[in-house]
Write a protein that holds these residues in place. Sequence first.
Motif, mmCIF file in Angstrom:
data_model
loop_
_atom_site.group_PDB
_atom_site.id
_atom_site.type_symbol
_atom_site.label_atom_id
_atom_site.label_comp_id
_atom_site.label_asym_id
_atom_site.label_seq_id
_atom_site.Cartn_x
_atom_site.Cartn_y
_atom_site.Cartn_z
ATOM 1 N N LYS A 90 -14.138 -0.450 2.410
ATOM 2 C CA LYS A 90 -15.072 -0.182 1.314
ATOM 3 C C LYS A 90 -14.794 1.176 0.680
ATOM 4 O O LYS A 90 -14.792 1.325 -0.540
ATOM 5 C CB LYS A 90 -16.509 -0.235 1.835
ATOM 6 N N GLN A 91 -14.533 2.185 1.515
ATOM 7 C CA GLN A 91 -14.302 3.535 1.013
ATOM 8 C C GLN A 91 -13.018 3.624 0.178
ATOM 9 O O GLN A 91 -12.987 4.293 -0.854
ATOM 10 C CB GLN A 91 -14.209 4.521 2.186
ATOM 11 N N LEU A 92 -11.962 2.924 0.607
ATOM 12 C CA LEU A 92 -10.684 3.012 -0.101
ATOM 13 C C LEU A 92 -10.489 1.917 -1.139
ATOM 14 O O LEU A 92 -9.522 1.938 -1.899
ATOM 15 C CB LEU A 92 -9.530 2.969 0.910
ATOM 16 N N GLY A 93 -11.377 0.911 -1.143
ATOM 17 C CA GLY A 93 -11.264 -0.170 -2.113
ATOM 18 C C GLY A 93 -10.134 -1.139 -1.800
ATOM 19 O O GLY A 93 -9.569 -1.749 -2.705
ATOM 20 N N VAL A 108 5.092 3.305 8.230
ATOM 21 C CA VAL A 108 6.087 2.980 7.203
ATOM 22 C C VAL A 108 6.351 1.481 7.185
ATOM 23 O O VAL A 108 6.220 0.794 8.200
ATOM 24 C CB VAL A 108 7.420 3.736 7.432
ATOM 25 N N ASN A 109 6.708 0.958 6.017
ATOM 26 C CA ASN A 109 7.070 -0.443 5.883
ATOM 27 C C ASN A 109 8.551 -0.596 6.189
ATOM 28 O O ASN A 109 9.394 0.022 5.552
ATOM 29 C CB ASN A 109 6.771 -0.946 4.467
ATOM 30 N N ALA A 154 -4.592 -4.845 9.380
ATOM 31 C CA ALA A 154 -3.158 -5.013 9.606
ATOM 32 C C ALA A 154 -2.459 -3.662 9.742
ATOM 33 O O ALA A 154 -1.580 -3.487 10.597
ATOM 34 C CB ALA A 154 -2.537 -5.820 8.469
ATOM 35 N N ASN A 155 -2.862 -2.708 8.905
ATOM 36 C CA ASN A 155 -2.252 -1.382 8.966
ATOM 37 C C ASN A 155 -2.604 -0.669 10.270
ATOM 38 O O ASN A 155 -1.757 -0.002 10.870
ATOM 39 C CB ASN A 155 -2.694 -0.528 7.767
ATOM 40 N N LEU A 176 0.841 -1.192 0.000
ATOM 41 C CA LEU A 176 0.000 0.000 0.000
ATOM 42 C C LEU A 176 0.878 1.243 0.000
ATOM 43 O O LEU A 176 1.924 1.273 0.653
ATOM 44 C CB LEU A 176 -0.903 0.011 1.239
ATOM 45 N N SER A 177 0.428 2.275 -0.706
ATOM 46 C CA SER A 177 1.202 3.512 -0.763
ATOM 47 C C SER A 177 1.152 4.211 0.592
ATOM 48 O O SER A 177 0.266 3.969 1.419
ATOM 49 C CB SER A 177 0.645 4.435 -1.841
ATOM 50 N N LYS A 178 2.106 5.080 0.812
ATOM 51 C CA LYS A 178 2.169 5.840 2.075
ATOM 52 C C LYS A 178 0.897 6.645 2.262
ATOM 53 O O LYS A 178 0.344 6.726 3.366
ATOM 54 C CB LYS A 178 3.401 6.754 2.043
ATOM 55 N N ASP A 179 0.405 7.224 1.180
ATOM 56 C CA ASP A 179 -0.815 8.033 1.233
ATOM 57 C C ASP A 179 -2.010 7.191 1.690
ATOM 58 O O ASP A 179 -2.788 7.608 2.544
ATOM 59 C CB ASP A 179 -1.081 8.638 -0.155
ATOM 60 N N THR A 180 -2.138 5.983 1.129
ATOM 61 C CA THR A 180 -3.248 5.095 1.490
ATOM 62 C C THR A 180 -3.142 4.672 2.952
ATOM 63 O O THR A 180 -4.142 4.663 3.677
ATOM 64 C CB THR A 180 -3.258 3.848 0.591
#
Length: 115
Positions: A30-33, A53-54, A41-42, A7-11
């Motif tokens: 649902k909102q972010l798909g 951050v990963n 997990a995030n 997943l991107s940092k923004d997401t």
Amino acid sequence: MDKTKELSKDTRDKIVDLHKAGKGYGAIAKQLGEQRSSVGANIRKWKKLNMTVNLPRTGAPRKISPRGVSMILRKMRNQPRTTREELVNDLKRAGTTVSKVTVNDAKLISGQCLQ
């Protein structure tokens, strides 16, 4: 099984912001798909580490790939009197440069003896 996408940092930041706003895992997913398990997990990671951050994996990468170890085992099984130097040369031809000690360590782990 396909590799998962990161997943991107923004997401990841959006997930945490929506969680802080009081939305549930399902609503955020649902909102972010995204998958609900990814959202969960995030959020768990954020609660534990207080960051999104990963991080890189721990430990050093393997010197000999599983395929290279299989090649060593196969050669040892077919030609039991193979020396470490011959195995090093075979690995070098296959594109992996290792020392005799590394080959010996791989053999000890697999339970084989080398000359």
